[in-house]
Design a protein around this motif. Structure first.
Motif, PDB file in Angstrom:
ATOM      1  N   ALA A 250      30.123  26.624 -41.590  1.00  0.00           N
ATOM      2  CA  ALA A 250      29.507  25.615 -42.469  1.00  0.00           C
ATOM      3  C   ALA A 250      29.323  24.396 -41.571  1.00  0.00           C
ATOM      4  CB  ALA A 250      30.315  25.402 -43.628  1.00  0.00           C
TER       5      ALA A 250
ATOM      6  N   THR B  18      31.188  17.146 -44.905  1.00  0.00           N
ATOM      7  CA  THR B  18      30.795  18.170 -44.128  1.00  0.00           C
ATOM      8  C   THR B  18      31.246  17.512 -42.660  1.00  0.00           C
ATOM      9  OG1 THR B  18      28.588  17.441 -43.786  1.00  0.00           O
ATOM     10  CG2 THR B  18      28.790  19.359 -44.985  1.00  0.00           C
TER      11      THR B  18
ATOM     12  N   GLN C  28      26.838  27.521 -45.408  1.00  0.00           N
ATOM     13  CA  GLN C  28      28.069  28.152 -45.635  1.00  0.00           C
ATOM     14  C   GLN C  28      27.900  29.042 -44.220  1.00  0.00           C
ATOM     15  OE1 GLN C  28      28.088  30.334 -49.057  1.00  0.00           O
ATOM     16  NE2 GLN C  28      26.319  31.740 -48.638  1.00  0.00           N
ATOM     17  N   SER C  29      29.013  29.620 -44.003  1.00  0.00           N
ATOM     18  CA  SER C  29      29.142  30.359 -42.710  1.00  0.00           C
ATOM     19  C   SER C  29      28.207  31.650 -42.768  1.00  0.00           C
ATOM     20  CB  SER C  29      30.841  30.773 -42.348  1.00  0.00           C
ATOM     21  OG  SER C  29      30.988  31.624 -43.262  1.00  0.00           O
ATOM     22  N   SER C  30      27.691  32.081 -41.616  1.00  0.00           N
ATOM     23  CA  SER C  30      26.662  33.220 -41.549  1.00  0.00           C
ATOM     24  C   SER C  30      26.473  33.487 -40.024  1.00  0.00           C
ATOM     25  CB  SER C  30      25.331  33.267 -42.386  1.00  0.00           C
ATOM     26  OG  SER C  30      24.628  32.134 -42.049  1.00  0.00           O
TER      27      SER C  30
END
Length: 644
Positions: free
Chosen positions: A609, A513, A584-586
């Motif tokens: 993310a 990450t 994760q992307s949101s």
């Protein structure tokens, strides 16, 4: 030998050749015969030869003869033949002993050549240009000869039927080919060869695996202009393309752009034809049609004006200047403070001073929505005369002896006079001054709005000498939460006051990450995975020195589903921040509530993310205790902060 032949001739003359051997005699000319083939006969006498003094003579009835005991004879034509066998014996002295002859009838009936050449063929299931042939000729023997000619100019192949009945041939190109098979019987006894041949037309064609398809998009500036994208596969530059757009027009372009004259519903068709097909094969053509809806052009240009109330400067009148072709337009005002209106014109009173972004959204149809925004500044109310001169000052980060002086209230109607306590001064609204020597100074601001409204405010300033950064040491300690082992409390330490802290957390190999950056003092961070992390503190100290200190921290256990938020800086006067970690992307939805649980701020941003910094402007909120709620990744987390 000459003596035997002469004696034999005398015997043949003396006896009747049609007479049979007498019973009890030493000589017996009887014989048997066997057909080897339809025309080949093998003869076997009863007496093969009991001594070297026994002699045989054969006459086969077709003008041919033999003088061996066991002859095999091939007849060249059909017919009935009288075969005579003569046996003659002499004693060792050459004296005649006995003789005998036998005649038998043989019928030769050679079979007719009934060979019928034939073959079948089929395409390989995987390779369109590979043809599998199969010999179906009847009747045939494994020893018969066979020849294949595939009709594409390649050499014919020959061999025996037993090993060449199922050849495979790969054609270089699609096309129509004349394939021939020739079969010859090799055991034929006739003087006429037994041969049969047949030819067939074989069509080698590439399978039509063409799939026609297309998409379309309307341009933002003009929805009547449609860009079509040909998605047919496989597509070649030699293929023929034809578009019909449903309005009476067409195009031969591969990927056309078409402008419709009117909005509406149209049926658009794309026809693709492969031009590489061989002559005589079925054309490879595919066509697809789709219905598209063309919207009216969205030509509206939202526009508005605004002006303040003459008595209440926080009350603003908004006038919608948008020109539309319909009276059914939907209007939405956003005033930048979390409130909205849906009237054509709007009046709004702001609760707090500050800078706000006002947006007007106008919708004609679901696909025709336009927005325009503008900035409005709601000023602080003018203070009473005795507070006009209140001010604050800031030291420059890189220079202990340089300061900026800022009035609390700024207006063009006020005259500002600064004195810095070292014999110098300024009439700038916001003044900057550098003291030549460290020491204790009295800085004053005199604010004059008129003969009856003026005031002076003075503050003590302690000017420190420039610092030797090499003498400053910065480090940090950390402590694990006793219940959540992956929750770490960081504490910065230095031998000189720290004004600003920036923490960088990077996972060592494998680095899965991005690094997390925390711009806050003594943060609390929840690690989301086990492993080794490099945690670095970058500190700016009093006097502007920049120091960095790093450690490697091992996270051995992780407690999942920990919902930890730390709002910083806390307390705050303008901006409140939280760090949000996403697997994760949101979307990240942030809400701020006052002590009455009334929503006073909200912010929505797309998260990526890794670590996400969420910052909310709370400058215009009244002082007090607030709760910040953050919704992300199926979690709802809370933190509290004080607004100064």
């Amino acid at each position: 030998m000459k003596k035997f032949i002469t004696l034999l001739l005398l015997v043949l003359t003396a006896f009747s050749f049609t007479a049979k051997a007498q019973p009890g005699t030493v000589c017996n000319a009887d014989f048997s015969f066997q057909f080897v083939t339809g025309t080949t006969v093998k003869f076997t006498p009863v007496v093969i030869g009991d001594s070297i003094n026994t002699f045989h003579h054969w006459s086969f009835g077709d003008g041919n003869a033999a003088s061996i005991p066991l002859p095999t004879h091939i007849y060249t034509a059909n017919g009935t033949y009288s075969v005579m066998h003569i046996i003659y014996k002499v004693n060792p002295n050459g004296v005649f002993v006995c003789a005998d002859s036998v005649v038998k009838t043989i019928v030769i009936q050679q079979a007719a050549c009934n060979l019928q050449a034939y073959f079948t063929w089929q395409r390989d299931s995987l390779d369109w240009n590979k043809i599998l042939f199969q010999n179906q000729s009847l009747p045939y023997d494994a020893t018969d000869s066979i020849r294949w000619n595939f009709g594409d100019g390649t050499p014919a192949i020959t061999g025996l039927v037993g090993s060449l009945s199922a050849p495979t041939h790969v054609y270089a190109n699609a096309g129509t080919y004349n394939v021939c098979i020739r079969v010859k019987k090799n055991n034929n006894t006739s003087t006429t060869p037994c041969v049969s041949e047949i030819c067939k037309t074989v069509v080698v064609a590439q399978p039509c695996n063409l799939v026609a398809n297309f998409s379309w998009t309307s341009t933002t500036a003009n929805p009547l202009v449609i860009a079509f994208q040909n998605l047919s596969v496989p597509l070649s530059s030699t293929d023929s393309i034809r578009w019909t757009f449903g309005d009476g027009t067409s195009s031969l372009d591969v990927t056309p752009t078409h402008t419709y004259l009117q909005p509406g519903t149209y049926t658009v068709c794309l026809r693709v034809k492969k031009n590489g097909n061989a002559t005589g094969t079925t054309p490879c053509v595919r066509e697809i049609c789709k219905t598209i809806v063309i919207q009216s052009p969205c030509n509206i240009l939202p526009n508005f004006s605004m002006h303040r109330d003459s008595v209440n400067p926080r009350k603003i009148y908004f006038t919608n200047l948008t020109i539309t072709s319909t009276a059914n337009a939907i209007v939405k005002w956003s005033f930048g403070d979390g409130t909205y209106a849906s009237t054509w014109n709007a009046v709004h009173e702001y609760a707090q001073p500050g800078t706000y972004i006002v947006c007007l959204t106008v919708q004609i149809t679901p696909n025709c929505v336009k927005q325009t925004c503008d900035t409005i500044v709601i000023p602080n109310p003018a203070p009473n005369c005795k507070d006009l001169s209140k001010f604050k000052f800031e030291k420059f980060a890189g220079d202990n002896q340089k300061y900026k002086f800022i009035p609390d209230y700024i207006s063009n109607d006020i005259t500002y006079t600064w004195t810095f306590g070292d014999g110098t001064g300024s009439h700038d609204v916001i003044a900057t001054h550098r003291y030549t020597q460290p020491g204790l100074y009295i800085a004053c601001l005199t604010a004059w709005r008129g003969p009856n409204c003026a005031s002076t405010t003075c503050k003590e300033i302690r000017v420190l000498p420039q610092i030797n950064c090499d003498s400053i040491n910065v480090l940090y300690n950390y402590q694990r939460d006793p219940l959540v082992p992956n929750k770490i409390y960081f504490y910065a330490n230095a031998n000189w006051p720290i004004l600003d802290q920036t923490w960088t957390i990077s996972k060592l190999s494998p680095a899965t990450t991005p690094a997390v950056i925390l711009h806050q003092n003594n943060p609390v961070y929840v690690f989301h995975d086990t492993g080794y992390y490099r945690v670095c503190l970058k500190a700016i100290t009093l006097g502007g020195c920049v120091k960095e200190f790093c450690k490697v921290i091992r996270i051995e256990n992780v407690v999942s589903n920990v919902c930890e938020l730390q709002a910083f800086p806390n307390p705050t006067s303008s901006i409140i921040n939280v760090n949000v970690f996403l697997a994760q992307s949101s979307m990240i939805d942030t809400y701020i509530y006052n002590t009455l649980n009334v929503l006073v701020r909200e912010k929505h941003q797309q998260g990526v993310a890794g670590n996400n910094l969420v910052s909310v402007n709370v400058n215009d909120l009244v002082p007090g205790l607030y709760t910040i709620k953050v919704k992300y990744g199926g979690k709802i987390c809370y933190a509290r902060f004080n607004k100064l």
